[in-house]
Design an enzyme around this catalytic site. Structure first.
Site, PDB file in Angstrom:
ATOM      1  N   HIS A 276       6.235   2.462   6.150  1.00 53.00           N
ATOM      2  CA  HIS A 276       5.412   2.236   7.340  1.00 53.00           C
ATOM      3  C   HIS A 276       6.036   1.157   8.244  1.00 53.00           C
ATOM      4  O   HIS A 276       5.326   0.322   8.809  1.00 53.00           O
ATOM      5  CB  HIS A 276       3.995   1.824   6.938  1.00 53.00           C
ATOM      6  CG  HIS A 276       3.181   2.941   6.349  1.00 53.00           C
ATOM      7  ND1 HIS A 276       2.531   3.871   7.116  1.00 53.00           N
ATOM      8  CD2 HIS A 276       2.940   3.278   5.057  1.00 53.00           C
ATOM      9  CE1 HIS A 276       1.896   4.726   6.322  1.00 53.00           C
ATOM     10  NE2 HIS A 276       2.141   4.397   5.060  1.00 53.00           N
ATOM     11  N   ASP A 339       2.103   1.061   0.312  1.00 53.78           N
ATOM     12  CA  ASP A 339       1.679   2.444   0.118  1.00 53.78           C
ATOM     13  C   ASP A 339       2.673   3.416   0.748  1.00 53.78           C
ATOM     14  O   ASP A 339       3.415   3.071   1.660  1.00 53.78           O
ATOM     15  CB  ASP A 339       0.289   2.664   0.722  1.00 53.78           C
ATOM     16  CG  ASP A 339       0.266   2.403   2.217  1.00 53.78           C
ATOM     17  OD1 ASP A 339       0.906   1.430   2.662  1.00 53.78           O
ATOM     18  OD2 ASP A 339      -0.370   3.183   2.947  1.00 53.78           O
ATOM     19  N   GLU A 340       2.656   4.628   0.272  1.00 54.89           N
ATOM     20  CA  GLU A 340       3.375   5.758   0.878  1.00 54.89           C
ATOM     21  C   GLU A 340       4.838   5.421   1.208  1.00 54.89           C
ATOM     22  O   GLU A 340       5.358   5.812   2.251  1.00 54.89           O
ATOM     23  CB  GLU A 340       2.629   6.244   2.119  1.00 54.89           C
ATOM     24  CG  GLU A 340       1.251   6.788   1.790  1.00 54.89           C
ATOM     25  CD  GLU A 340       0.432   7.152   3.012  1.00 54.89           C
ATOM     26  OE1 GLU A 340      -0.333   8.123   2.937  1.00 54.89           O
ATOM     27  OE2 GLU A 340       0.542   6.448   4.038  1.00 54.89           O
ATOM     28  N   ALA A 341       5.485   4.719   0.302  1.00 58.36           N
ATOM     29  CA  ALA A 341       6.904   4.382   0.494  1.00 58.36           C
ATOM     30  C   ALA A 341       7.766   5.525  -0.035  1.00 58.36           C
ATOM     31  O   ALA A 341       8.611   5.343  -0.926  1.00 58.36           O
ATOM     32  CB  ALA A 341       7.230   3.062  -0.206  1.00 58.36           C
TER      33      ALA A 341
END
Length: 535
Positions: A276, A339-341
């Site tokens: 992100h 998150d969401e790496a």
């Protein structure tokens, strides 16, 4: 959106307005009685109080009512605030004085240790209302409850007929959890300082005590960092769907913190990493592994960006950002995302978190990360914010639960329960539906203490309701998605599990509609709630 009580009063008035039972709701909850004819029962507030003993004559606020405070600065400030919000609708002078007498009494320094830092006691009878607390936050929360016990018309900015009755009896109230939060994503769409203040006041309506600001993402970097100025000036120059974006100067950020503190909310800043991060990568080419800056991004896809874990400059960058942000933030915590790496390998993710978490501690803050942090090694004292779903894999849930058993605290934010940006129904004009449709009952009807299998209830530090802003552009959009779900999340954080009952809650929730109307809050009229009819 209707301005309420002028520029000075709009934010202050919204604050202490927890809209619980502004009028009597009888056996037929859809029927509205005349505001003020019957005092609101003491238990008809949100969040539900820990203990209620009703009885005795009500107290009537009149033109002779005074607010009596002790000689502490905080008690006087809270008393002045209460007087300020009561005066326009009652038309009464309501002086604030440190002389003792009948009326409304605000007292700090209670010897009752069971009240803790945020609890209060409210006693009401024919001769007055007394609110006592050990600490200012508790006194403030007690004033919130007093506001709820008055008719919804108290929120209007012109003189109303009353009467202004407060039911007789005693409330003794303390929170179930110390963390009762809400997150506002200002990265996908930027919100101004005044717009954030407005949301702070809406949170404070329900004794929410934490504002989590999501300050960076692929679409925008929103906080000025002196050592890396292009983060804000370039990385913050756009938002989802293009548009001008924006960022907070350090003075802006300090003003948000000051305002939140005056409402007894702690600000928790988040810099999401290592994923992100496109706004940062676009701002500084050297943060990319290939040394090439990508273009700014205005879409809504996730998981495509990553800081370059193997470059020393990455950790110089992270150190500078954490150092400057920690120096600006008086609160205890700093959120590092995580998150969401998806574009970061597992080994690189672990390496990154092992290097970054000690930097947070070095600058005096406690680490918070999204629950993917438990896939690395959470630092001692770290908190993991769980945003999984009912359908999240058993293995992922167990990974988080194992970390909780090992001492990592949990903040619960299940996306299919209290993500405020999820659509209510398929026809909801705003929001997303990747986590499912989240109507009001679903958002309320779960127990944080037993939600995550295998996690000890003692590891649960509280709940937080995130509002992501891919589709949220205006304060009116915030209103519609947060209300009526936000009060339920607040109740899950504050009220004892024994009070948790949807059938009773929906009646208390319905009673808030007129108060939101008075405040100009445009809410979703869920068919699951017996809203009062106009009368």
């Amino acid at each position: 959106m209707r301005q309420h009580r002028g520029t000075t009063r709009i934010l202050g008035s919204l604050l202490l307005v927890t809209a619980a039972g502004a009028f009597a709701v009888g056996a037929a909850p859809a029927a509205q009685t005349t505001a003020g004819d019957t005092p609101t029962p003491l238990g008809r507030v949100i969040p539900a109080p820990a203990s209620v003993k009703a009885g005795g004559a009500p107290y009537r606020i009149t033109n002779s009512t005074r607010i009596h405070v002790d000689d502490s600065r905080e008690a006087r400030r809270i008393g002045t605030y209460l007087a300020d919000v009561l005066r326009p609708s009652t038309g009464y002078r309501i002086p604030v004085t440190d002389r003792q007498g009948t009326g409304i009494r605000l007292k700090l320094g209670s010897k009752d240790a069971s009240l803790g830092d945020e609890g209060y006691r409210l006693d009401s009878g024919r001769h007055g209302v007394t609110i006592t607390a050990r600490k200012p936050a508790g006194l403030f929360h007690g004033v919130q409850t007093l506001r709820q016990l008055l008719p919804a018309a108290v929120e209007k900015d012109s003189v109303q007929p009353g009467p202004w009755l407060v039911a007789g009896g005693t409330i003794k109230d303390t929170p179930r959890y110390g963390w009762r939060g809400a997150m506002l994503d200002v990265s996908r769409h930027f919100f101004t300082v005044d717009q954030v203040k407005r949301y702070i006041d809406q949170l404070a309506l329900y004794k929410v005590n934490t504002l989590h600001l999501h300050l960076s993402d692929d679409q925008g970097w929103r906080i000025a960092i002196d050592s890396w100025p292009r983060l804000a000036t370039y990385g913050g120059s756009t938002q989802v769907g293009s548009g001008p974006g924006g960022h907070y100067t350090k003075a802006d950020y300090k003003e948000i913190i000051r305002y939140a503190s005056s409402r007894y909310l702690e600000v928790v800043p988040e810099i999401d990493m290592p994923g992100h991060t496109n706004a940062a990568l676009a701002s500084y080419a050297e943060l990319n592994c290939d040394g090439v800056a990508p273009p700014l991004y205005t879409g809504t896809d996730v998981g495509f960006s990553s800081l370059c874990v193997n470059k020393d400059v990455t950790y110089d960058f992270v150190d500078d950002v954490i150092r400057e942000l920690a120096a600006l933030t008086p609160g205890r915590y700093l959120h590092i995302g995580g998150d969401e790496a998806h574009s970061t390998s597992h080994d690189d993710y672990v390496t990154f978190m092992d290097r970054v978490q000690p930097l947070v501690a070095e600058y005096g803050k406690t680490v918070i990360g999204w629950h993917q942090l438990t896939g690395a090694t959470p630092a001692k004292g770290a908190l993991a914010q769980y945003w999984g779903l009912d359908r999240t894999s058993t293995a992922e849930k167990e990974q988080v639960a194992a970390a909780a058993r090992a001492g990592t605290g949990l903040i619960l934010s299940p996306a299919d329960r209290i993500y405020l940006d999820m659509k209510y129904t398929e026809d909801t004009p705003l929001g997303l539906a990747w986590a499912g449709l989240v109507e009001v009952k679903r958002s309320y009807d779960w127990d944080p203490g037993s939600y995550l299998p295998g996690a000890p209830s003692s590891a649960v530090k509280g709940v937080e309701a995130p509002l992501w802003t891919e589709t949220i552009v205006t304060p009116a959009n915030i209103d519609y998605m947060a209300f009526p779900r936000l009060p339920g999340a607040a109740e899950l954080g504050w009220s004892p599990a024994a009070t948790h009952d949807w059938d009773a809650y929906k009646v208390r929730l319905a009673a808030q509609g007129p108060r939101w109307d008075a405040l100009g809050i445009g809410y979703y009229r869920s068919p699951q709630v017996p809203w009062p009819t106009a009368g």
